[in-house]
Design a protein around this motif. Sequence first.
Motif, mmCIF file in Angstrom:
data_model
loop_
_atom_site.group_PDB
_atom_site.id
_atom_site.type_symbol
_atom_site.label_atom_id
_atom_site.label_comp_id
_atom_site.label_asym_id
_atom_site.label_seq_id
_atom_site.Cartn_x
_atom_site.Cartn_y
_atom_site.Cartn_z
ATOM 1 N N VAL A 1 -0.078 4.617 -7.178
ATOM 2 C CA VAL A 1 1.305 4.992 -7.466
ATOM 3 C C VAL A 1 2.278 3.947 -6.910
ATOM 4 C CG1 VAL A 1 3.106 6.712 -7.027
ATOM 5 C CG2 VAL A 1 0.807 7.454 -7.651
ATOM 6 N N LYS A 2 2.008 3.492 -5.694
ATOM 7 C CA LYS A 2 2.867 2.475 -5.080
ATOM 8 C C LYS A 2 2.847 1.182 -5.895
ATOM 9 C CE LYS A 2 3.785 0.070 -0.717
ATOM 10 N NZ LYS A 2 3.381 -0.095 0.694
ATOM 11 N N ASP A 3 1.664 0.768 -6.336
ATOM 12 C CA ASP A 3 1.534 -0.449 -7.150
ATOM 13 C C ASP A 3 2.284 -0.305 -8.472
ATOM 14 O OD1 ASP A 3 -0.019 -1.620 -5.214
ATOM 15 O OD2 ASP A 3 -1.937 -1.199 -6.194
ATOM 16 N N ILE A 4 2.211 0.877 -9.073
ATOM 17 C CA ILE A 4 2.906 1.107 -10.350
ATOM 18 C C ILE A 4 4.417 1.063 -10.146
ATOM 19 C CG2 ILE A 4 3.326 2.794 -12.191
ATOM 20 C CD1 ILE A 4 0.423 3.743 -11.833
ATOM 21 N N ALA A 5 4.901 1.629 -9.036
ATOM 22 C CA ALA A 5 6.344 1.595 -8.742
ATOM 23 C C ALA A 5 6.840 0.166 -8.597
ATOM 24 C CB ALA A 5 6.645 2.398 -7.479
ATOM 25 N N ASN A 6 6.071 -0.666 -7.904
ATOM 26 C CA ASN A 6 6.463 -2.071 -7.741
ATOM 27 C C ASN A 6 6.446 -2.801 -9.077
ATOM 28 O OD1 ASN A 6 6.925 -2.012 -4.951
ATOM 29 N ND2 ASN A 6 4.763 -2.272 -4.491
ATOM 30 N N ALA A 7 5.463 -2.482 -9.929
ATOM 31 C CA ALA A 7 5.386 -3.100 -11.259
ATOM 32 C C ALA A 7 6.580 -2.686 -12.118
ATOM 33 C CB ALA A 7 4.079 -2.714 -11.945
ATOM 34 N N VAL B 1 9.270 3.085 -19.646
ATOM 35 C CA VAL B 1 7.940 3.591 -19.308
ATOM 36 C C VAL B 1 6.850 3.041 -20.226
ATOM 37 C CG1 VAL B 1 7.999 5.723 -20.691
ATOM 38 C CG2 VAL B 1 6.714 5.680 -18.544
ATOM 39 N N GLU B 2 7.175 2.785 -21.493
ATOM 40 C CA GLU B 2 6.168 2.231 -22.402
ATOM 41 C C GLU B 2 5.788 0.811 -21.988
ATOM 42 O OE1 GLU B 2 4.399 3.898 -24.641
ATOM 43 O OE2 GLU B 2 5.509 5.621 -23.890
ATOM 44 N N ALA B 3 6.793 0.036 -21.591
ATOM 45 C CA ALA B 3 6.528 -1.326 -21.111
ATOM 46 C C ALA B 3 5.738 -1.281 -19.805
ATOM 47 C CB ALA B 3 7.838 -2.084 -20.916
ATOM 48 N N LEU B 4 6.010 -0.260 -18.995
ATOM 49 C CA LEU B 4 5.295 -0.119 -17.723
ATOM 50 C C LEU B 4 3.816 0.188 -17.962
ATOM 51 C CD1 LEU B 4 5.204 0.007 -14.668
ATOM 52 C CD2 LEU B 4 6.110 2.331 -14.761
ATOM 53 N N LYS B 5 3.525 1.022 -18.961
ATOM 54 C CA LYS B 5 2.128 1.352 -19.277
ATOM 55 C C LYS B 5 1.334 0.102 -19.661
ATOM 56 C CE LYS B 5 2.924 6.134 -20.746
ATOM 57 N NZ LYS B 5 2.964 7.068 -21.892
ATOM 58 N N ALA B 6 2.035 -0.834 -20.303
ATOM 59 C CA ALA B 6 1.372 -2.065 -20.751
ATOM 60 C C ALA B 6 1.369 -3.153 -19.680
ATOM 61 C CB ALA B 6 2.057 -2.590 -22.015
ATOM 62 N N ALA B 7 2.192 -2.989 -18.632
ATOM 63 C CA ALA B 7 2.261 -3.989 -17.556
ATOM 64 C C ALA B 7 0.920 -4.061 -16.835
ATOM 65 C CB ALA B 7 3.370 -3.623 -16.577
ATOM 66 N N THR B 8 0.631 -5.228 -16.264
ATOM 67 C CA THR B 8 -0.670 -5.393 -15.608
ATOM 68 C C THR B 8 -0.554 -5.412 -14.081
ATOM 69 O OG1 THR B 8 -0.506 -7.798 -15.806
ATOM 70 C CG2 THR B 8 -1.679 -6.640 -17.561
ATOM 71 N N MET C 1 -4.563 12.731 -15.101
ATOM 72 C CA MET C 1 -3.392 12.083 -14.503
ATOM 73 C C MET C 1 -2.571 11.454 -15.616
ATOM 74 S SD MET C 1 -5.231 9.962 -11.457
ATOM 75 C CE MET C 1 -6.584 10.713 -10.561
ATOM 76 N N GLY C 2 -1.339 11.155 -15.307
ATOM 77 C CA GLY C 2 -0.517 10.489 -16.303
ATOM 78 C C GLY C 2 0.760 9.921 -15.722
ATOM 79 N N LEU C 3 1.169 8.774 -16.248
ATOM 80 C CA LEU C 3 2.471 8.200 -15.910
ATOM 81 C C LEU C 3 3.472 8.878 -16.832
ATOM 82 C CD1 LEU C 3 4.430 6.133 -14.678
ATOM 83 C CD2 LEU C 3 3.621 4.485 -16.380
ATOM 84 N N ARG C 4 4.308 9.730 -16.271
ATOM 85 C CA ARG C 4 5.186 10.559 -17.099
ATOM 86 C C ARG C 4 6.517 9.891 -17.433
ATOM 87 N NH1 ARG C 4 8.224 16.047 -15.336
ATOM 88 N NH2 ARG C 4 8.836 16.756 -17.401
ATOM 89 N N ARG C 5 7.155 9.272 -16.436
ATOM 90 C CA ARG C 5 8.483 8.719 -16.677
ATOM 91 C C ARG C 5 8.873 7.720 -15.600
ATOM 92 N NH1 ARG C 5 12.358 13.796 -14.760
ATOM 93 N NH2 ARG C 5 10.935 14.562 -13.160
ATOM 94 N N MET C 6 9.883 6.938 -15.922
ATOM 95 C CA MET C 6 10.492 6.030 -14.951
ATOM 96 C C MET C 6 11.981 5.960 -15.238
ATOM 97 S SD MET C 6 9.825 2.032 -16.035
ATOM 98 C CE MET C 6 11.361 1.416 -15.307
ATOM 99 N N ALA C 7 12.750 5.637 -14.230
ATOM 100 C CA ALA C 7 14.190 5.471 -14.382
ATOM 101 C C ALA C 7 14.622 4.302 -13.509
ATOM 102 C CB ALA C 7 14.926 6.740 -13.977
#
Length: 291
Positions: free
Chosen positions: A92-98, A105-112, A133-139
């Motif tokens: 989760v922490k790594d995804i937040a930094n990405a 959120v769609e671009a985040l799903k594709a980010a590496t 599990m799932g990445l639901r949203r970002m703001a």
Amino acid sequence: MAITAAMVKELREATGAGMMDAKKALTETDGDFEAASDWLRTKGLAKAAKKSGRTAAEGLVAVAVNGGTGVAIEVNSETDFVAKNGEFQTMVKDIANAALGVADVEALKAATIGGKAVETLITDKIATIGENMGLRRMAKIEAEQVVTYIHNSAADGMGKIGVLVGLTGGDEAFGKQVAMHIAAANPAALGEADLDAAIVEKERQIQIDIARESGKPEAVIEKMIEGRMKKFIAESTLLGQAFVINPDLTVEAAAKEAGAVVTGFIRLEVGEGIEKKEEDFAAEVAKAAKG
């Protein structure tokens, strides 16, 4: 054999695997659908399919800030137990930094992360941890200064409620107070101009109906509605709310005293708006015993 997008889509839907994993499976098996499905199973990547229908309403909200940019994300799991798992928290922490480097959120799903797409990373964790599990949203927010607050913290920068506040002027201490206020009061918008017009109109119609039930003259009714709508807008907007730190002031007035202007905010709460399926544990045990 050429691997088409339609083939990848069909395999993903059948197995619950991530896009890149599905494509790789088809490439490895020269487009053979059954062989590709088996390939995913042997790699543990098709396990997610059986879990993908289960409600994931727990999890974590995480925040990250870099200069004048702040992001908040929500990653869900089925149980609070998984939200306390160190592996899950690291992901989760790594995804937040990405998320700081993408727009949505769609671009985040594709980010590496470490050469692997976020969507694939989550699929892998479903297979290893054993929960949907799932990445639901970002703001995202940008401001002169971005201050964060986490309520019910599970680890550094993540918990049940994540708040970001954008400020011009003022200091971090005041920003933290405003963020705590937002966590508690859950305003619908920053100011009156930011409120959803449909919500305001719906409330107005309700107040009109209530006022007319009183049987008072139309002129009195109009004043009643005006006063009630003013109260509704004040209670619904951050700037109009009574500041929890000093209820004698609105948040806007408190900001002025602190030499600050609140320019925006984000508030994400885990599971907000997700309909949770109530499980009858005894019935589940009885069903399993019969099976």
